[in-house]
Design a protein around this motif. Structure first.
Motif, PDB file in Angstrom:
ATOM      1  N   ALA A  97       6.514  53.852   3.600  1.00  0.00           N
ATOM      2  CA  ALA A  97       5.563  54.311   4.617  1.00  0.00           C
ATOM      3  C   ALA A  97       4.118  54.299   4.129  1.00  0.00           C
ATOM      4  N   ALA A  98       3.849  54.838   2.948  1.00  0.00           N
ATOM      5  CA  ALA A  98       2.467  54.919   2.457  1.00  0.00           C
ATOM      6  C   ALA A  98       1.870  53.530   2.267  1.00  0.00           C
ATOM      7  N   ARG A  99       2.656  52.640   1.684  1.00  0.00           N
ATOM      8  CA  ARG A  99       2.176  51.275   1.464  1.00  0.00           C
ATOM      9  C   ARG A  99       1.947  50.556   2.788  1.00  0.00           C
ATOM     10  N   ASP A 100       2.921  50.631   3.683  1.00  0.00           N
ATOM     11  CA  ASP A 100       2.811  49.917   4.950  1.00  0.00           C
ATOM     12  C   ASP A 100       1.682  50.469   5.813  1.00  0.00           C
ATOM     13  N   ARG A 101       1.514  51.788   5.814  1.00  0.00           N
ATOM     14  CA  ARG A 101       0.419  52.400   6.562  1.00  0.00           C
ATOM     15  C   ARG A 101      -0.919  51.903   6.028  1.00  0.00           C
ATOM     16  N   CYS A 102      -1.048  51.856   4.713  1.00  0.00           N
ATOM     17  CA  CYS A 102      -2.284  51.386   4.083  1.00  0.00           C
ATOM     18  C   CYS A 102      -2.527  49.906   4.404  1.00  0.00           C
ATOM     19  N   LEU A 103      -1.486  49.099   4.325  1.00  0.00           N
ATOM     20  CA  LEU A 103      -1.604  47.671   4.666  1.00  0.00           C
ATOM     21  C   LEU A 103      -2.100  47.490   6.096  1.00  0.00           C
ATOM     22  N   ILE A 104      -1.466  48.176   7.019  1.00  0.00           N
ATOM     23  CA  ILE A 104      -1.822  48.039   8.438  1.00  0.00           C
ATOM     24  C   ILE A 104      -3.253  48.508   8.674  1.00  0.00           C
ATOM     25  N   CYS A 105      -3.611  49.647   8.089  1.00  0.00           N
ATOM     26  CA  CYS A 105      -4.966  50.168   8.260  1.00  0.00           C
ATOM     27  C   CYS A 105      -6.012  49.183   7.738  1.00  0.00           C
ATOM     28  N   LEU A 106      -5.812  48.690   6.530  1.00  0.00           N
ATOM     29  CA  LEU A 106      -6.797  47.783   5.938  1.00  0.00           C
ATOM     30  C   LEU A 106      -6.858  46.444   6.662  1.00  0.00           C
ATOM     31  N   MET A 107      -5.697  45.896   6.997  1.00  0.00           N
ATOM     32  CA  MET A 107      -5.695  44.590   7.656  1.00  0.00           C
ATOM     33  C   MET A 107      -6.318  44.664   9.048  1.00  0.00           C
ATOM     34  N   SER A 108      -6.046  45.738   9.768  1.00  0.00           N
ATOM     35  CA  SER A 108      -6.588  45.832  11.124  1.00  0.00           C
ATOM     36  C   SER A 108      -8.051  46.242  11.117  1.00  0.00           C
TER      37      SER A 108
END
Length: 184
Positions: A25-36
């Protein structure tokens, strides 16, 4: 299955909410936030290292790879400001990442501590999309386009998403023009 080429702000929020309860969750949330929010390309996310993150200055140094040009050849590293919620997502991920004890300095790693490649990131985004209940398959570019469609300042957006991005492609991203044809 429906087809879309971009996500809306509510879609991004729904995608982030879908990460809750996941082991990553922490990694995926960070990925989505940064990419978007940062409009990052998949190759740019894969190239991010710990040294590119400055939590004190609230900045992300992004080495840009486009058309075979490497940052070292052109010195093309862009500074992206980090907003509070994305800064928090990064802080949470960095704490969790440290517990994984990865050997390298890649910013995004797997549960085994190995650097994530483009396929792994794409699969993580697709999985989050399925959990969120989207009736279309997500791909990383949709997150980049989401950032583009939020902006109304085309020249600034073109710089933000990094050149060489043609004005026609920028207009397509923000929904104000057709998909440009490849030049012959």
């Amino acid at each position: 299955m429906n087809h879309r080429n971009h996500l809306t702000v509510p879609d991004i929020e729904r995608l982030i909410a879908a990460t809750h309860g996941s082991p990553t969750a922490a990694r995926d949330r960070c990925l989505i936030c940064l990419m978007s929010d940062q409009g990052l390309r998949l190759s740019e996310v894969c190239s991010l290292k710990l040294e590119h993150v400055d939590l004190t200055k609230r900045e992300l140094q992004v080495p840009h790879y486009k058309l075979g040009v490497t940052p070292l050849e052109e010195g093309f590293i862009a500074t992206h400001p980090l907003q509070s919620d994305h800064l928090h997502a990064l802080e949470v991920w960095l704490k969790e990442r440290a517990c994984l004890a990865p050997e390298g300095d890649a910013l995004f790693v797997s549960e085994e501590g190995l650097p994530l490649n483009g396929r792994a990131i794409s699969n993580a985004i697709k999985l989050c999309g399925r959990v969120a209940g989207f009736d279309f398959e997500l791909h990383p570019r949709m997150l980049r386009i989401a950032r583009a469609r939020e902006s109304s300042w085309t020249p600034g957006l073109q710089d933000f998403l990094t050149k060489p991005l043609s004005i026609r492609m920028t207009m397509f991203y923000i929904g104000k023009g057709p998909l440009p044809r490849a030049s012959s």
